[in-house]
Design an enzyme around this catalytic site. Structure first.
Site, PDB file in Angstrom:
ATOM      1  N   SER A 136       1.387  -0.940   0.046  1.00 59.08           N
ATOM      2  CA  SER A 136      -0.239   0.406   0.041  1.00 59.08           C
ATOM      3  C   SER A 136       1.408   1.072  -0.130  1.00 59.08           C
ATOM      4  O   SER A 136       1.697   1.626   0.382  1.00 59.08           O
ATOM      5  CB  SER A 136      -0.582   0.205   1.140  1.00 59.08           C
ATOM      6  OG  SER A 136      -1.587  -1.360   1.196  1.00 59.08           O
TER       7      SER A 136
HETATM    8  N1  SAH Z   1      -0.935  -5.256   4.210  1.00 56.22           N
HETATM    9  C1  SAH Z   1      -0.336  -5.534   3.258  1.00 56.22           C
HETATM   10  C2  SAH Z   1      -0.942  -4.910   1.842  1.00 56.22           C
HETATM   11  C3  SAH Z   1      -1.942  -5.629   1.004  1.00 56.22           C
HETATM   12  S1  SAH Z   1      -2.659  -5.771  -0.181  1.00 56.22           S
HETATM   13  C4  SAH Z   1       1.487  -4.606   2.533  1.00 56.22           C
HETATM   14  O1  SAH Z   1       1.587  -3.928   4.204  1.00 56.22           O
HETATM   15  O2  SAH Z   1       1.973  -5.459   1.819  1.00 56.22           O
HETATM   16  C5  SAH Z   1      -3.462  -6.955  -0.137  1.00 56.22           C
HETATM   17  C6  SAH Z   1      -3.787  -8.131   0.028  1.00 56.22           C
HETATM   18  O3  SAH Z   1      -4.754  -8.327   0.955  1.00 56.22           O
HETATM   19  C7  SAH Z   1      -2.919  -8.727  -0.914  1.00 56.22           C
HETATM   20  O4  SAH Z   1      -1.853  -9.232  -0.374  1.00 56.22           O
HETATM   21  C8  SAH Z   1      -4.154 -10.180  -0.742  1.00 56.22           C
HETATM   22  O5  SAH Z   1      -3.395 -11.840  -1.343  1.00 56.22           O
HETATM   23  C9  SAH Z   1      -4.795  -9.837   0.251  1.00 56.22           C
HETATM   24  N2  SAH Z   1      -6.137 -10.879   0.496  1.00 56.22           N
HETATM   25  C10 SAH Z   1      -7.131 -10.612   0.022  1.00 56.22           C
HETATM   26  N3  SAH Z   1      -8.532 -11.113   0.176  1.00 56.22           N
HETATM   27  C11 SAH Z   1      -7.831 -12.209   1.407  1.00 56.22           C
HETATM   28  C12 SAH Z   1      -8.164 -12.751   1.631  1.00 56.22           C
HETATM   29  N4  SAH Z   1      -9.779 -13.287   1.992  1.00 56.22           N
HETATM   30  N5  SAH Z   1      -7.613 -13.336   2.794  1.00 56.22           N
HETATM   31  C13 SAH Z   1      -6.262 -13.097   3.648  1.00 56.22           C
HETATM   32  N6  SAH Z   1      -5.865 -12.291   2.960  1.00 56.22           N
HETATM   33  C14 SAH Z   1      -6.385 -11.558   1.635  1.00 56.22           C
END
Ligand code: SAH
Length: 216
Positions: free
Chosen positions: A64
């Protein structure tokens, strides 16, 4: 760990710009000054690490934007010792910020490759206390319930009921709520009597929160 004076200088400049955009919580700003964001990106993209922009991290996912990380973290009002569940581990950057602030962090990722990479990476930069799990975060992480705070870092079409259940009375949940284009940042507080109180903040754009583990 490769964290030079040049990196520290770039990081302080980034933190100054986030401050100008309205982040006031000193604890958040200090954590962002401490966590070496460039180590979360592939080394060939070093020059992008300290721009206030999101960046691809593989498996179609993104780390992000720093301002967004700061905004969500500020809304969460993190206290030392808080037990926090993060949904969407991704690069592990957000989880490291929370750990740097003294929280006990549990984080769930549905992409196996990302999960494996981040789980083995975090201990190498001093954030081995973050507990990483591979699974569908819409179901939460029942084994360690209840949580003081829950942070969803992917766009949720609705707030998963199980996550609300796993939040402590008196706890706080932060989630970008909405469809694929644009989401509204929501802070949900669960009162001691179980009642829910919702506050709405600005518009953000996240990758979608998907159900089930990715099958790779
Ligand atoms: N917090 C992260 C950025 C997140 S991007 C950082 O600091 O880099 C969002 C993430 O959520 C992605 O890696 C995606 O694969 C994950 N995601 C999406 N749906 C999800 C779910 N149901 N359970 C766990 N992770 C999920």
């Amino acid at each position: 760990m490769n964290d030079s004076y040049r990196h520290k200088g770039l990081r302080l400049r980034l933190v100054e710009s986030i401050k100008r955009k309205g982040i006031t919580d000193e604890k958040v700003l200090n954590a962002m000054s401490a966590v070496p964001r460039h180590l979360f990106l592939d080394s060939s993209f070093l020059e992008f690490a300290y721009e206030d922009k999101p960046f691809p991290i593989g498996s179609g996912q993104t780390i992000s934007q720093p301002y967004t990380v700061a905004f969500q973290t500020q809304l969460l009002t993190v206290k030392k010792g808080d037990k926090i569940l993060e949904i969407g581990t991704g690069s592990g950057y957000q989880a490291s910020i929370l750990a740097e602030m003294g929280a006990k962090v549990y984080t769930v990722e549905r992409q196996r490759k990302l999960y494996e990479r981040t789980k083995s990476f975090l201990p190498t930069i001093g954030y081995g206390s973050v507990k990483c799990f591979y699974g569908d975060g819409t179901k939460g992480l029942p084994a360690f319930t209840p949580y003081d705070k829950i942070l969803i870092t992917a766009a949720a079409p609705d707030i998963p009921e199980l996550l609300i259940e796993q939040l402590k009375p008196g706890g706080t949940l932060v989630v970008p709520l909405g469809g694929s284009n644009l989401q509204t940042m929501i802070r949900l507080k669960k009162k001691e009597n179980g009642n829910l109180e919702q506050e709405r903040f600005g518009a953000f754009r996240f990758v979608p929160l998907l159900k089930n583990k990715a099958d790779d």
